[in-house]
Design a protein around this motif. Structure first.
Motif, short mmCIF file in Angstrom:
data_model
loop_
_atom_site.label_atom_id
_atom_site.label_comp_id
_atom_site.label_asym_id
_atom_site.label_seq_id
_atom_site.Cartn_x
_atom_site.Cartn_y
_atom_site.Cartn_z
N ASP A 1 -0.34 -7.45 6.69
CA ASP A 1 -0.28 -8.01 5.34
C ASP A 1 0.09 -6.94 4.31
N GLU A 2 -0.57 -5.80 4.40
CA GLU A 2 -0.28 -4.71 3.46
C GLU A 2 1.16 -4.23 3.62
N THR A 3 1.61 -4.11 4.84
CA THR A 3 2.96 -3.62 5.10
C THR A 3 4.00 -4.61 4.60
N GLU A 4 3.76 -5.88 4.82
CA GLU A 4 4.71 -6.89 4.35
C GLU A 4 4.85 -6.83 2.83
N ARG A 5 3.75 -6.74 2.12
CA ARG A 5 3.81 -6.64 0.66
C ARG A 5 4.55 -5.37 0.22
N ALA A 6 4.27 -4.27 0.89
CA ALA A 6 4.91 -3.01 0.51
C ALA A 6 6.41 -3.03 0.78
N ILE A 7 6.82 -3.63 1.89
CA ILE A 7 8.25 -3.70 2.20
C ILE A 7 8.97 -4.58 1.18
N LYS A 8 8.34 -5.66 0.78
CA LYS A 8 8.95 -6.51 -0.25
C LYS A 8 9.05 -5.77 -1.59
N ARG A 9 8.03 -4.96 -1.91
CA ARG A 9 8.09 -4.15 -3.14
C ARG A 9 9.21 -3.12 -3.05
N MET A 10 9.36 -2.50 -1.88
CA MET A 10 10.45 -1.53 -1.70
C MET A 10 11.80 -2.20 -1.86
N ALA A 11 11.95 -3.41 -1.33
CA ALA A 11 13.21 -4.13 -1.46
C ALA A 11 13.52 -4.43 -2.92
N THR B 1 17.84 10.63 1.10
CA THR B 1 17.67 12.05 0.80
C THR B 1 16.38 12.32 0.03
N GLN B 2 15.95 11.39 -0.79
CA GLN B 2 14.72 11.60 -1.56
C GLN B 2 13.47 11.21 -0.79
N GLY B 3 13.63 10.59 0.36
CA GLY B 3 12.48 10.23 1.18
C GLY B 3 11.60 9.15 0.59
N LYS B 4 12.20 8.21 -0.15
CA LYS B 4 11.40 7.17 -0.80
C LYS B 4 10.74 6.23 0.21
N VAL B 5 11.40 5.94 1.31
CA VAL B 5 10.84 5.03 2.30
C VAL B 5 9.62 5.67 2.97
N ALA B 6 9.76 6.91 3.39
CA ALA B 6 8.63 7.60 4.03
C ALA B 6 7.45 7.75 3.07
N GLU B 7 7.76 8.02 1.82
CA GLU B 7 6.71 8.16 0.81
C GLU B 7 5.94 6.86 0.63
N GLU B 8 6.66 5.76 0.59
CA GLU B 8 6.02 4.45 0.42
C GLU B 8 5.19 4.08 1.65
N LEU B 9 5.70 4.36 2.83
CA LEU B 9 4.94 4.07 4.05
C LEU B 9 3.67 4.91 4.14
N ASP B 10 3.75 6.14 3.65
CA ASP B 10 2.57 6.99 3.61
C ASP B 10 1.51 6.40 2.67
N LYS B 11 1.96 5.86 1.55
CA LYS B 11 1.04 5.21 0.61
C LYS B 11 0.36 4.01 1.26
N ILE B 12 1.11 3.25 2.05
CA ILE B 12 0.54 2.08 2.73
C ILE B 12 -0.59 2.52 3.67
N CYS B 13 -0.30 3.53 4.48
CA CYS B 13 -1.33 4.01 5.43
C CYS B 13 -2.56 4.52 4.70
N ASN B 14 -2.36 5.27 3.63
CA ASN B 14 -3.51 5.77 2.86
C ASN B 14 -4.31 4.63 2.25
N ARG B 15 -3.62 3.60 1.75
CA ARG B 15 -4.30 2.46 1.15
C ARG B 15 -5.13 1.72 2.20
N ILE B 16 -4.57 1.53 3.38
CA ILE B 16 -5.29 0.83 4.45
C ILE B 16 -6.50 1.65 4.89
N PHE B 17 -6.31 2.96 5.09
CA PHE B 17 -7.43 3.80 5.52
C PHE B 17 -8.52 3.86 4.47
N LYS B 18 -8.13 3.80 3.21
CA LYS B 18 -9.14 3.82 2.12
C LYS B 18 -9.96 2.53 2.15
N LYS B 19 -9.30 1.40 2.39
CA LYS B 19 -10.03 0.12 2.45
C LYS B 19 -11.01 0.09 3.62
#
Length: 140
Positions: A27-37, A119-137
């Motif tokens: 669920d978290e990943t789906e929301r984050a991917i839609k936000r990235m899009a 080049t800016q690594g925006k996708v990896a940065e966003e995926l890292d945020k997802i993992c941190n958010r899930i681990f925090k919950k």
């Protein structure tokens, strides 16, 4: 020979937390991917040539899909304009069905946006945020 005792406390709690994280992940990943899009569409609109404002109004995302076990998720982003590919890639000059010679080079603004994101690594940065958010919950 001495006896060795090996004891792990809290292993059951860790297993419960990991199970909870794995259920939150899709669920978290789906929301984050839609936000990235949505963010990618905004960046592509910003990179579009000003003379082609009509293209900026046509961006929309569609076709979010994932595998049955959620091991892969993707969203295909589409520009609904029927001339986007001509502006992006370039085209031959035609007038009233007659080839008049010459070539209009493409602007490649969507490709430039994709390269910026890589080049800016925006996708990896966003995926890292997802993992941190899930681990925090889950308190991991």
């Amino acid at each position: 020979m001495s006896d060795m005792v090996f004891r792990l406390d809290g292993l059951d709690d860790l297993a419960k937390d990991l199970t909870k994280a794995s259920t939150l992940y899709p669920d978290e990943t789906e929301r984050a991917i839609k936000r990235m899009a949505t963010r990618f569409c905004k960046d592509a609109k910003d990179n579009a040539p000003e003379a082609y404002d009509f293209l900026a109004q046509k961006w929309w995302k569609k076709h979010f899909s994932h595998t049955a076990n959620n091991s892969a998720m993707e969203v295909n982003i589409v520009n609904a304009s029927n001339v986007h590919h001509l502006v992006e890639n370039g085209h031959e000059k035609w007038f009233m069905g007659t080839h008049i010679g010459g070539f209009v080079p493409g602007k490649h603004y969507t490709e430039k946006t994709r390269m910026e994101w890589n080049t800016q690594g925006k996708v990896a940065e966003e995926l890292d945020k997802i993992c941190n958010r899930i681990f925090k919950k889950v308190n991991l």
